[in-house]
Motif scaffolding. Structure first.
Motif, PDB file in Angstrom:
ATOM      1  N   PRO A  24      38.906  33.591  36.366  1.00 39.69           N
ATOM      2  CA  PRO A  24      37.736  34.139  35.691  1.00 39.69           C
ATOM      3  C   PRO A  24      37.601  35.619  36.021  1.00 39.69           C
ATOM      4  CG  PRO A  24      37.030  32.988  37.637  1.00 39.69           C
ATOM      5  CD  PRO A  24      38.522  32.806  37.538  1.00 39.69           C
ATOM      6  N   GLU A  28      35.617  37.961  40.813  1.00 36.04           N
ATOM      7  CA  GLU A  28      36.964  38.516  40.982  1.00 36.04           C
ATOM      8  C   GLU A  28      37.955  37.523  40.391  1.00 36.04           C
ATOM      9  OE1 GLU A  28      37.842  36.892  45.522  1.00 36.04           O
ATOM     10  OE2 GLU A  28      38.084  39.002  45.054  1.00 36.04           O
ATOM     11  N   PRO A  29      39.092  38.007  39.927  1.00 37.29           N
ATOM     12  CA  PRO A  29      40.089  37.075  39.372  1.00 37.29           C
ATOM     13  C   PRO A  29      40.527  36.044  40.407  1.00 37.29           C
ATOM     14  CG  PRO A  29      40.634  39.326  38.791  1.00 37.29           C
ATOM     15  CD  PRO A  29      39.501  39.393  39.779  1.00 37.29           C
ATOM     16  N   HIS A  30      40.744  34.844  39.945  1.00 32.78           N
ATOM     17  CA  HIS A  30      41.106  33.727  40.812  1.00 32.78           C
ATOM     18  C   HIS A  30      42.422  33.977  41.537  1.00 32.78           C
ATOM     19  CE1 HIS A  30      39.837  29.755  41.936  1.00 32.78           C
ATOM     20  NE2 HIS A  30      41.043  29.263  41.743  1.00 32.78           N
ATOM     21  N   TRP A  32      43.527  36.771  42.671  1.00 35.12           N
ATOM     22  CA  TRP A  32      43.313  37.637  43.838  1.00 35.12           C
ATOM     23  C   TRP A  32      42.824  36.831  45.028  1.00 35.12           C
ATOM     24  CZ3 TRP A  32      46.143  41.415  43.069  1.00 35.12           C
ATOM     25  CH2 TRP A  32      46.117  42.177  41.925  1.00 35.12           C
ATOM     26  N   LYS A  33      41.924  35.883  44.758  1.00 37.42           N
ATOM     27  CA  LYS A  33      41.407  35.035  45.834  1.00 37.42           C
ATOM     28  C   LYS A  33      42.542  34.220  46.451  1.00 37.42           C
ATOM     29  CE  LYS A  33      37.517  33.043  45.157  1.00 37.42           C
ATOM     30  NZ  LYS A  33      36.458  32.160  44.665  1.00 37.42           N
ATOM     31  N   LYS A  34      43.421  33.687  45.607  1.00 40.64           N
ATOM     32  CA  LYS A  34      44.541  32.888  46.123  1.00 40.64           C
ATOM     33  C   LYS A  34      45.550  33.766  46.859  1.00 40.64           C
ATOM     34  CE  LYS A  34      42.762  29.216  44.649  1.00 40.64           C
ATOM     35  NZ  LYS A  34      42.113  28.315  45.583  1.00 40.64           N
ATOM     36  N   ASP A  48      44.758  24.094  46.355  1.00 38.26           N
ATOM     37  CA  ASP A  48      44.845  25.549  46.389  1.00 38.26           C
ATOM     38  C   ASP A  48      46.245  26.027  46.013  1.00 38.26           C
ATOM     39  OD1 ASP A  48      42.185  25.924  47.135  1.00 38.26           O
ATOM     40  OD2 ASP A  48      42.659  25.791  49.272  1.00 38.26           O
ATOM     41  N   ASP A  51      46.513  25.645  42.299  1.00 39.72           N
ATOM     42  CA  ASP A  51      45.764  26.732  41.669  1.00 39.72           C
ATOM     43  C   ASP A  51      46.551  28.035  41.705  1.00 39.72           C
ATOM     44  OD1 ASP A  51      43.510  25.567  40.708  1.00 39.72           O
ATOM     45  OD2 ASP A  51      42.154  26.367  42.234  1.00 39.72           O
ATOM     46  N   TYR A  55      47.681  29.925  38.205  1.00 39.95           N
ATOM     47  CA  TYR A  55      47.244  31.258  37.804  1.00 39.95           C
ATOM     48  C   TYR A  55      48.347  32.299  37.956  1.00 39.95           C
ATOM     49  CZ  TYR A  55      42.507  29.576  37.300  1.00 39.95           C
ATOM     50  OH  TYR A  55      41.401  28.907  36.865  1.00 39.95           O
TER      51      TYR A  55
END
Length: 73
Positions: A24, A28-30, A32-34, A48, A51, A55
């Motif tokens: 999304p 923040e873009p997903h 980047w979190k991963k 995770d 995911d 992405y």
């Protein structure tokens, strides 16, 4: 596999990166979190990891397409 990359339009891969690869968009873009989780060493749960690959596939496809285009020229 290389024939598939040749037939795949570059614009399709770029659009996949901009939509799915950055979803999304807020906060923040997903991906980047991963990537942060991967760098911190906390990317260990199967969901995770799934995911992350879900992405990341558009970006990996873009890298493969660009590398193949560079190698052919």
């Amino acid at each position: 596999m290389m024939e598939y990359l040749d037939r795949l339009p570059l614009i399709f891969v770029i659009l996949a990166c901009l939509t799915l690869g950055l979803a999304p968009f807020t906060p923040e873009p997903h991906i980047w979190k991963k990537l942060d989780m991967l760098a911190a060493g906390s990317l260990s749960k199967p969901v995770d990891i799934f995911d992350f690959f879900f992405y990341a596939w558009p970006w990996l496809l873009l890298l493969a397409k660009l590398a193949h285009m560079a190698a052919v020229k």
